[in-house]
Design an enzyme around this catalytic site. Structure first.
Site: not given
Ligand SMILES: NC(=O)c1ccc[n+]([C@@H]2O[C@H](COP(=O)([O-])OP(=O)(O)OC[C@H]3O[C@@H](n4cnc5c(N)ncnc54)[C@H](O)[C@@H]3O)[C@@H](O)[C@H]2O)c1
Length: 319
Positions: A31, A33, A142, A185, A201, A268
């Protein structure tokens, strides 16, 4: 099993890494960070602060770790930022994804588990609940970038035999979620109401989303370690919930009844989505277990503790 979890300092993947460690797997976390927090990384994991786009660094990590499984959750996951900066969004999500997939092939990885998105992928659906084979019509960069990686996985399976599982989430919520991003949310309303800020909202509160609690998402990622080969799965509760219902629930849990400020919808944002999750039930043996009421209570409890500066241990708070 040796598992490399990307994004494991963030919300979802830090819980997944916790669960894999608990099951006795050897887990490394990658990660950068940029959004995640070091304290989210399980102390039993080896941690690499690195960017998934960095070819040399990623190759070094794969050479050192020799993972059996890659669980890829790192992403640029701020939908608004993707709209403003589509190039950056694609660099992280598409090129970063390909970089990991190539490293996985080169280092003999057996299975690549990928966090896809359902909400941002299907666009505005004309059929509900939405099955996995529904046409993909993203209405944000995205949504495009997240979906594109699925094509690479499909293709690399044919070219090089890399096994994969795609888990397409609805709106995930729970402890450690950031109030920034795609689907925060619960986190946003909880933080705002606890801080005495009037929530906003977008629209009139009737937008419908399909929420899934973090422990259910973790369970799907555990199932995906040895089931569901080369398949795509919707992972969510399959329950339709409006923005207004979420706010009412959070208001109730914090003991308030604050009226939101209603502002125009943002571009979007789809009107409604609800997912057909029967394929995951059938092939992964997975089913959502946590009701919205129970998940909301655990989430709001977490934010109450965080507001007091005493973050409770989230994995333990879930069930
Ligand atoms: N949260 C949701 O409801 C949701 C819904 C659909 C899909 N997702 C997918 O789940 C995954 C995790 O989402 P989340 O909600 O935990 O988000 P989050 O932002 O908490 O976690 C993503 C992590 O990726 C790390 N990161 C970002 N860019 C990076 C890079 N270039 N190199 C290395 N690390 C990097 C960030 O530091 C972070 O810790 C994502 O792929 C997201 O697209 C999430």
């Amino acid at each position: 099993m040796k598992i490399l979890v990307t994004g494991g300092a963030g919300f979802i993947a830090s819980h997944i890494a916790d669960a894999y460690v608990k099951l006795g797997h050897e887990v490394a976390v990658l990660d950068d960070l940029s959004r995640g927090k070091r304290e989210n990384v399980n102390p039993k994991c080896r941690f690499y602060q690195s960017d998934i786009r960095d070819r040399d660094a990623v190759n070094q990590i794969f050479l050192k770790e020799k993972p059996d499984v890659v669980n890829h959750h790192a992403a640029q996951m701020d939908v608004r930022r993707g709209v403003r900066e589509p190039l950056f969004d694609a660099q992280v999500n598409v090129l970063g994804g390909i970089n990991l997939i190539e490293a996985a092939v080169a280092n003999g990885v057996k299975r690549f588990i990928y966090a896809g998105t359902a909400g941002a992928g299907y666009g505005e659906p004309h059929q509900m609940p939405v099955p996995e084979d529904y046409p993909i019509n993203p209405i944000t960069p995205y949504g495009i970038s997240k979906h594109t990686v699925e094509h690479y996985l499909f293709t690399f399976r044919f070219l090089y035999g890399l096994g994969y599982v795609v888990v397409r989430y609805g709106n995930v919520y729970g402890p450690r979620q950031s109030s920034q991003g795609e689907a925060g949310v619960f986190a946003i309303f909880a933080e705002q109401l606890l801080a005495g800020i009037q929530p906003v909202i977008y629209g009139d509160g009737t937008k419908i989303r399909d929420y899934v609690y973090i422990s259910d998402v973790v369970a799907a990622n555990v199932a995906a370690l040895d089931r569901g080969s080369n398949e795509i799965f919707n992972i969510s509760s399959g329950v339709q919930t409006t923005d207004q219902e979420v706010l009412d629930l959070v208001n109730h849990l914090v003991g308030k009844s604050v009226e939101p400020k209603y502002v125009p919808r943002r571009p979007g944002e789809i009107d409604r989505i609800c997912l057909d999750v029967s394929k995951a039930e059938r092939l992964l043996g997975w089913k959502s277990q946590v009701s919205l009421a129970e998940g909301a209570r655990c989430t709001v409890d977490y934010f109450k503790q965080a507001a007091c500066g005493k973050e409770q241990s989230p994995a333990r708070a879930t069930r």
